[in-house]
Design an enzyme around this catalytic site. Sequence first.
Site: not given
Ligand code: UDP
Length: 363
Positions: A209
């Site tokens: 993403h």
């Molecule tokens: N996650 C979720 N469902 C999904 C994809 C990710 O619950 O389909 C959770 C994942 O377990 C983690 C969080 O979302 O806890 C990560 O979010 P994201 O990738 O949006 O943000 P980043 O970590 O890159 O800031």
Amino acid sequence: MRITLVAGARPNFIKIAPIIAEINRVKALGSDINYRLVHTGQHYDDAMSGQFFRDLEIPLPDVNLNCGGGSQAEQTAQILIAFEKELIENPADLVLVVGDVTSTMACSITAKKLNTKVAHVEAGIRSGDMKMPEEINRIVTDSISDYFFTTSQLAGKNLLQIGKSQQQIFFVGNVMIDTLLKFKSKFKAPQVYNQHKLTHREYLVLTLHRPSNVDEADALRRQLDFICEQAYNFPIVFPIHPRTQQQLDLTFLPKNLIITSPLGYLEFNYLIQNSLGVLTDSGGITEETSIMNIPCITLRENTERPETIEFGTNVLVGKDSEKLKYYMQKMLSNQWKQSQGIELWDGKTSERIIKVITNTFIS
Ligand code: UDP
């Protein structure tokens, strides 16, 4: 004391959940601590927001500022205005922000301009990549916050380097892991698991993403084709982020790519826990895979979480297709380093955070 908790986007909800549970626990024991939960509305559809409140047993927000949509600047501006009004109407002794999203930065600015103390959870981490909106959010938030709760010793050093004092920095561990350990026993198979007859260790999971990976439609498509080709016929489950969905033409996709909508926390982490490995550009997922000891390839040039590489299961491949090929082969042949565990990522981080806050604010 009155504490305003800010959450706006998916990873925020996962970070704020154990903090709220801990506040409620100490409050029930007689501590004089009251919170107000402000949802900025940055993520607004149910799959990215409401589902997490239900899965993680988060009480409904006291207010939703409805600042969703628009460009980074529009969103920042909307949150600045709406949160200023909110904080004037409901003053707090402390505003607590988590992570590195637009809401984190905007609400810390508003709070400081109203002379309210700010605590930043997950402070001090740096990728060094100024093209990432999150890096800018981290730098701005850390430059003005008063209390810093960190996930690593390195994050603390980064904060000392920008002139913060040791007394402001608290190495407490990782709230994401509090949530992971607390809800592990509730993980459940998503529909896609049964529908495609997936079995333990017989599939990979992919998430993408970051703007650098998904904002250019042709490059995104080439990347997906390459990954699927390297996996031969091995299934790859791809819960697709709304930002990525906007870019992707869903026709003529590789046969082994299984697309699904974003999953709830309990279903997503079931999928991760049973997979052979994960390819991702998410920061949070590299932390979760490291603790669950699931192989993880990060499709980025850098990381703000080097401990997931040094002690966990993560490797960085960036845009190097030879490296990606090499690590995918290792992943598919089940030859991966084992996680050694990460200091203080033990499920007790929120307890440490609330202890510091109550010691500081309640005499
Ligand atoms: N996650 C979720 N469902 C999904 C994809 C990710 O619950 O389909 C959770 C994942 O377990 C983690 C969080 O979302 O806890 C990560 O979010 P994201 O990738 O949006 O943000 P980043 O970590 O890159 O800031």
